[in-house]
Design a protein around this motif. Structure first.
Motif, PDB file in Angstrom:
ATOM      1  N   TYR A   1      -5.095  -5.628  -1.612  1.00  0.00           N
ATOM      2  CA  TYR A   1      -3.766  -5.963  -1.080  1.00  0.00           C
ATOM      3  C   TYR A   1      -3.351  -4.890  -0.077  1.00  0.00           C
ATOM      4  O   TYR A   1      -3.725  -3.725  -0.195  1.00  0.00           O
ATOM      5  CB  TYR A   1      -2.728  -6.032  -2.206  1.00  0.00           C
ATOM      6  N   ILE A   2      -2.545  -5.317   0.887  1.00  0.00           N
ATOM      7  CA  ILE A   2      -2.121  -4.407   1.949  1.00  0.00           C
ATOM      8  C   ILE A   2      -0.630  -4.599   2.219  1.00  0.00           C
ATOM      9  O   ILE A   2      -0.134  -5.730   2.285  1.00  0.00           O
ATOM     10  CB  ILE A   2      -2.900  -4.668   3.253  1.00  0.00           C
ATOM     11  N   LEU A   3       0.075  -3.489   2.367  1.00  0.00           N
ATOM     12  CA  LEU A   3       1.470  -3.499   2.816  1.00  0.00           C
ATOM     13  C   LEU A   3       1.498  -2.915   4.222  1.00  0.00           C
ATOM     14  O   LEU A   3       1.098  -1.770   4.430  1.00  0.00           O
ATOM     15  CB  LEU A   3       2.341  -2.655   1.875  1.00  0.00           C
ATOM     16  N   VAL A   4       1.957  -3.705   5.184  1.00  0.00           N
ATOM     17  CA  VAL A   4       2.055  -3.255   6.575  1.00  0.00           C
ATOM     18  C   VAL A   4       3.512  -2.908   6.876  1.00  0.00           C
ATOM     19  O   VAL A   4       4.392  -3.756   6.744  1.00  0.00           O
ATOM     20  CB  VAL A   4       1.565  -4.345   7.555  1.00  0.00           C
ATOM     21  N   ILE A   5       3.748  -1.649   7.258  1.00  0.00           N
ATOM     22  CA  ILE A   5       5.109  -1.217   7.608  1.00  0.00           C
ATOM     23  C   ILE A   5       5.050  -0.364   8.875  1.00  0.00           C
ATOM     24  O   ILE A   5       3.979   0.079   9.288  1.00  0.00           O
ATOM     25  CB  ILE A   5       5.786  -0.407   6.478  1.00  0.00           C
ATOM     26  N   ASP A   6       6.220  -0.129   9.474  1.00  0.00           N
ATOM     27  CA  ASP A   6       6.311   0.812  10.580  1.00  0.00           C
ATOM     28  C   ASP A   6       6.304   2.220  10.008  1.00  0.00           C
ATOM     29  O   ASP A   6       6.719   2.444   8.865  1.00  0.00           O
ATOM     30  CB  ASP A   6       7.593   0.570  11.381  1.00  0.00           C
ATOM     31  N   ILE A   7       5.872   3.192  10.794  1.00  0.00           N
ATOM     32  CA  ILE A   7       5.658   4.529  10.260  1.00  0.00           C
ATOM     33  C   ILE A   7       6.962   5.246   9.899  1.00  0.00           C
ATOM     34  O   ILE A   7       6.950   6.207   9.134  1.00  0.00           O
ATOM     35  CB  ILE A   7       4.824   5.390  11.238  1.00  0.00           C
ATOM     36  N   ASP A   8       8.094   4.772  10.426  1.00  0.00           N
ATOM     37  CA  ASP A   8       9.365   5.401  10.077  1.00  0.00           C
ATOM     38  C   ASP A   8      10.058   4.675   8.920  1.00  0.00           C
ATOM     39  O   ASP A   8      11.276   4.785   8.743  1.00  0.00           O
ATOM     40  CB  ASP A   8      10.294   5.486  11.291  1.00  0.00           C
ATOM     41  N   MET A   9       9.280   3.954   8.123  1.00  0.00           N
ATOM     42  CA  MET A   9       9.802   3.310   6.921  1.00  0.00           C
ATOM     43  C   MET A   9       9.188   3.963   5.695  1.00  0.00           C
ATOM     44  O   MET A   9       8.104   4.551   5.760  1.00  0.00           O
ATOM     45  CB  MET A   9       9.499   1.812   6.933  1.00  0.00           C
ATOM     46  N   MET A  10       9.894   3.857   4.575  1.00  0.00           N
ATOM     47  CA  MET A  10       9.455   4.496   3.342  1.00  0.00           C
ATOM     48  C   MET A  10       9.444   3.469   2.205  1.00  0.00           C
ATOM     49  O   MET A  10      10.454   2.798   1.968  1.00  0.00           O
ATOM     50  CB  MET A  10      10.398   5.644   2.987  1.00  0.00           C
ATOM     51  N   PRO A  11       8.327   3.336   1.487  1.00  0.00           N
ATOM     52  CA  PRO A  11       8.319   2.436   0.330  1.00  0.00           C
ATOM     53  C   PRO A  11       8.947   3.117  -0.886  1.00  0.00           C
ATOM     54  O   PRO A  11       9.077   4.347  -0.930  1.00  0.00           O
ATOM     55  CB  PRO A  11       6.822   2.188   0.100  1.00  0.00           C
TER      56      PRO A  11
END
Length: 431
Positions: free
Chosen positions: A236-246
């Motif tokens: 599984y993969i979560l794609v986010i922008d680099i200035d976001m935090m999970p």
């Protein structure tokens, strides 16, 4: 006699001061030589020169060799022929040593992100939260191609967590080529630990607004997302922008969810997206986030710019839903996609790729969400997971050509939707 004693004391004091000054000069000279020697040693370590020897033979610098090999391929062109892609420019130890099937738990979920060298400094805070495989696709142009190659190499060399877990990929314009940075000593001067590399990235930052790349070059966000996704073999993969935090413990909680829950066909797992005031500390869990949400320090992502783009998430239901136990993740509710929802989600590695025709601002993520819908996917909102963007998105912070790009991509989106009818002829779903 009295005058003679005074002169003697004066001479003693003067001699002492001269001795102190001389010792200081010797000390400073020693420090300068030591620093120069230390820098030469670090440089020889970075590039495996004659400084690093064992039993009379130069030590092999495996990082250097891997980077040199990656660059020697010349990369590959993307489908448009406009960009050159260096996939796996630098591999992490995890990717290098991982064998399929060796440890199912270690490769359940990976994070994939994209950035310019201008925003790569966000990687430092992201890694404070995320301690699992991470795939980063970087876009650079002009002199930044050389700088990006050098600094990525330095990050891998000086930062143990990056060396262990982060894979880097580089995308540049098709007529540009990345080169091995062993002649670029100026990029490495003063670097002696991980913090110094991130400091160098901070000082290199441009003052350009988002997407305002010099020379009117288009930022290929969907190409970068695909490159980052393709750089990991996780289930599984979560794609986010680099200035976001999970949210914290996402990997562990999601792993527990998928191992105990029966697969129900084509499904992606939505993480409600928020944005937080710059001065605020990032919330680690749902309780902290809800507390900030209730006092207006956190709000839905894009609330000011495009509230409809995230509204289907149903924030009020999610915020008020009770999490049964700390550390437990469940599906809060399942939704059918509706226009113009563009959720952030965890998806299996088999989900359709992003359409790389979309560049710059507008419709780059919604086009992929639309395709998931047509392809038959369901959108299940997770009960306790979330992502947070650093800073409020407000009008006036975007580059001058934002509206022009949005208009162009809207036309492209209409054509894209027509193409889905041909791609999925048996589907009765439409965007």
């Amino acid at each position: 006699m009295h005058l003679s004693k005074k002169c003697s004391v004066f001479k003693v004091v003067l001699s002492a001061l001269l001795i102190v000054a001389l010792l200081q000069l010797i000390y400073l000279s020693f420090l300068s030589k030591f620093y120069g020697k230390q820098q030469r040693y670090l440089y020889s370590e970075l590039f495996g020169g004659s400084g690093g020897k064992k039993n009379g033979h130069p030590e092999k610098n495996s990082r250097k060799e891997r980077l040199r090999y990656s660059l020697s391929t010349g990369g590959i062109f993307d489908n448009s022929g406009q960009y050159r892609v260096y996939k796996n420019l630098i591999k992490s130890d995890f990717t290098t040593n991982h064998r399929p099937g060796s440890d199912p738990g270690s490769s359940v979920l990976a994070l994939a992100t994209h950035t310019t060298i201008n925003n790569l400094h966000h990687l430092e805070s992201l890694l404070e939260r995320w301690h699992n495989p991470l795939s980063v696709a970087i876009f650079a142009q002009g002199q930044d191609v050389k700088f990006a190659t050098a600094l990525v190499y330095a990050l891998n060399f000086f930062c143990p967590q990056i060396q262990s877990l982060v894979d880097f990929h580089l995308v540049c314009l098709s007529w540009e080529m990345a080169s091995f940075p062993d002649q670029d000593r100026e990029h490495f001067a003063g670097l002696d630990d991980c913090a110094s590399v991130f400091s160098r990235l901070e000082t290199h930052r441009h003052k350009d607004k988002n997407y305002a790349i010099r020379g009117n070059v288009s930022y290929p966000n969907n190409l970068l997302r695909n490159v980052a996704r393709g750089g990991t073999e996780s289930s599984y993969i979560l794609v986010i922008d680099i200035d976001m935090m999970p949210s914290a413990d996402l990997h562990q909680q999601f792993m527990a969810l998928v191992f105990t829950r029966e697969s129900t066909g084509a499904e992606v797992f939505v993480l409600p997206a928020f944005e937080i005031r710059h001065a605020r500390k990032m919330p680690a869990n749902k309780a902290e986030l809800v507390q900030l949400y209730q006092v207006g320090e956190v709000r839905p992502f894009y609330e000011e710019l495009c509230p409809r783009c995230q509204a289907p998430t149903n924030y009020s239901q999610w915020v008020n839903s009770h999490v049964r136990e700390t550390g437990t993740m469940e599906v809060a509710h399942t939704l059918t996609w509706t226009d113009p929802w563009e959720p952030f989600y965890i998806g299996p590695h088999t989900v359709p790729l992003y359409d790389e025709s979309f560049k710059q601002y507008g419709f780059n993520r919604i086009s992929q969400a639309c395709e998931l819908h047509v392809a038959g996917y369901r959108f299940s909102v997770l009960s306790s997971a979330f992502v947070v963007h650093r800073g409020f998105k407000i009008q006036g912070e975007f580059h001058a050509r934002k509206d022009e790009e949005n208009k162009r991509n809207r036309v492209l989106f209409r054509s894209f939707k027509e193409g889905l009818k041909t791609k999925y002829p048996s589907s009765n779903r439409r965007c």
